[in-house]
Design an enzyme around this catalytic site. Structure first.
Site, PDB file in Angstrom:
ATOM      1  N   TYR A   1     -13.764 -61.425 -30.149  1.00  0.00           N
ATOM      2  CA  TYR A   1     -13.090 -61.776 -28.894  1.00  0.00           C
ATOM      3  C   TYR A   1     -12.371 -63.133 -28.925  1.00  0.00           C
ATOM      4  CZ  TYR A   1     -15.798 -57.813 -27.233  1.00  0.00           C
ATOM      5  OH  TYR A   1     -16.315 -56.555 -27.073  1.00  0.00           O
TER       6      TYR A   1
ATOM      7  N   ASN B   1      -9.043 -56.807 -17.144  1.00  0.00           N
ATOM      8  CA  ASN B   1      -9.840 -56.468 -18.314  1.00  0.00           C
ATOM      9  C   ASN B   1     -11.185 -56.010 -17.767  1.00  0.00           C
ATOM     10  OD1 ASN B   1     -11.458 -56.233 -20.534  1.00  0.00           O
ATOM     11  ND2 ASN B   1     -10.805 -58.151 -21.479  1.00  0.00           N
TER      12      ASN B   1
ATOM     13  N   HIS C   1     -15.304 -48.205 -19.938  1.00  0.00           N
ATOM     14  CA  HIS C   1     -15.758 -46.980 -20.583  1.00  0.00           C
ATOM     15  C   HIS C   1     -16.795 -46.223 -19.758  1.00  0.00           C
ATOM     16  CE1 HIS C   1     -13.874 -49.330 -23.693  1.00  0.00           C
ATOM     17  NE2 HIS C   1     -14.834 -50.230 -23.638  1.00  0.00           N
TER      18      HIS C   1
ATOM     19  N   ASP D   1     -11.682 -45.663  -9.212  1.00  0.00           N
ATOM     20  CA  ASP D   1     -11.343 -45.209  -7.860  1.00  0.00           C
ATOM     21  C   ASP D   1     -10.850 -46.370  -6.998  1.00  0.00           C
ATOM     22  OD1 ASP D   1     -12.028 -42.606  -8.460  1.00  0.00           O
ATOM     23  OD2 ASP D   1     -13.969 -42.656  -7.445  1.00  0.00           O
TER      24      ASP D   1
ATOM     25  N   HIS E   1      -7.231 -55.582 -23.059  1.00  0.00           N
ATOM     26  CA  HIS E   1      -8.435 -55.808 -23.868  1.00  0.00           C
ATOM     27  C   HIS E   1      -8.094 -56.797 -24.965  1.00  0.00           C
ATOM     28  CE1 HIS E   1     -10.495 -52.569 -21.873  1.00  0.00           C
ATOM     29  NE2 HIS E   1      -9.401 -51.853 -22.012  1.00  0.00           N
ATOM     30  N   LEU E   2      -8.998 -57.724 -25.183  1.00  0.00           N
ATOM     31  CA  LEU E   2      -8.800 -58.693 -26.268  1.00  0.00           C
ATOM     32  C   LEU E   2      -8.837 -57.986 -27.617  1.00  0.00           C
ATOM     33  CD1 LEU E   2     -11.247 -61.035 -24.528  1.00  0.00           C
ATOM     34  CD2 LEU E   2      -9.024 -61.876 -25.252  1.00  0.00           C
ATOM     35  N   SER E   3      -9.834 -57.134 -27.790  1.00  0.00           N
ATOM     36  CA  SER E   3     -10.001 -56.427 -29.059  1.00  0.00           C
ATOM     37  C   SER E   3      -9.221 -55.109 -29.019  1.00  0.00           C
ATOM     38  CB  SER E   3     -11.488 -56.146 -29.300  1.00  0.00           C
ATOM     39  OG  SER E   3     -11.991 -55.260 -28.314  1.00  0.00           O
TER      40      SER E   3
ATOM     41  N   ARG F   1     -15.806 -46.755 -27.139  1.00  0.00           N
ATOM     42  CA  ARG F   1     -14.809 -47.680 -26.590  1.00  0.00           C
ATOM     43  C   ARG F   1     -13.413 -47.053 -26.541  1.00  0.00           C
ATOM     44  NH1 ARG F   1     -17.634 -52.593 -26.335  1.00  0.00           N
ATOM     45  NH2 ARG F   1     -19.131 -52.713 -28.017  1.00  0.00           N
TER      46      ARG F   1
END
Ligand code: DQA
Length: 160
Positions: free
Chosen positions: A34, A85, A91, A98, A111-113, A122
């Site tokens: 991260y 994020n 997930h 909603d 997402h950082l990764s 993921r």
């Protein structure tokens, strides 16, 4: 252009930035995945980028699903878009998705990764199908790219 006109433009570009669970630990948490920037540093960089785009940010982080949902609901009528994020809730959380859909606001997921290069669980996102777009794997720069895309979308859908 008068100062007043500038101000009203920035209010039209109010963006809610939402950081999900465990992102408060950035800098210390699995830095090889991260990165080493803290969340405060990421938010400060985003503020600078937002200013140059004429946008105004509210940044919010929580480890609690209900708090995230409350904040997203509160953005209705107060924000023009959401940069999120969702962390691990990406997930797992139908309720978060909603809430995002319920705002009818444009959503950009960050997402950082690169979640698609990681574990199979993921690679499922409840948010991606309702997002304008997804940025994954570009580290903290991804937030800036996401903000640029969101601001461009808002500007094109509400021309001055
Ligand atoms: C993350 C990826 C998620 O799978 C993980 O649970 C996170 C961070 C990312 O930014 O890469 O908390 O959203």
């Amino acid at each position: 252009m008068s100062k007043f006109a500038d101000r009203s433009k920035s209010l039209d570009l109010r963006i809610l930035v939402v950081h999900g669970p465990n992102l408060n630990l950035l800098g210390k948490r699995e830095p090889e995945i991260y990165g080493t920037q803290t969340l405060a540093e990421i938010d400060a960089d985003l503020e600078v980028a937002a200013k140059s785009m004429g946008a105004e940010l509210t940044c919010f982080q929580s480890n609690h699903e209900g708090e995230l949902i409350d904040r997203i609901q509160d953005s209705m009528g107060h924000a023009a878009g959401i940069l999120i994020n969702p962390g691990g809730f990406t997930h797992s959380s139908v309720a978060l998705r909603d809430a995002l859909v319920g705002t009818s606001l444009p959503i950009v997921e960050v997402h950082l990764s690169n979640v698609y290069a990681r574990e199979a669980f993921r690679q499922i996102s409840y948010v991606s199908p309702i997002a304008l777009g997804v940025i994954s794997g570009l580290g903290s720069r991804g937030y800036r790219f996401g903000l640029e895309a969101l601001v461009a979308e808002i500007k094109s859908s509400h021309p001055a």
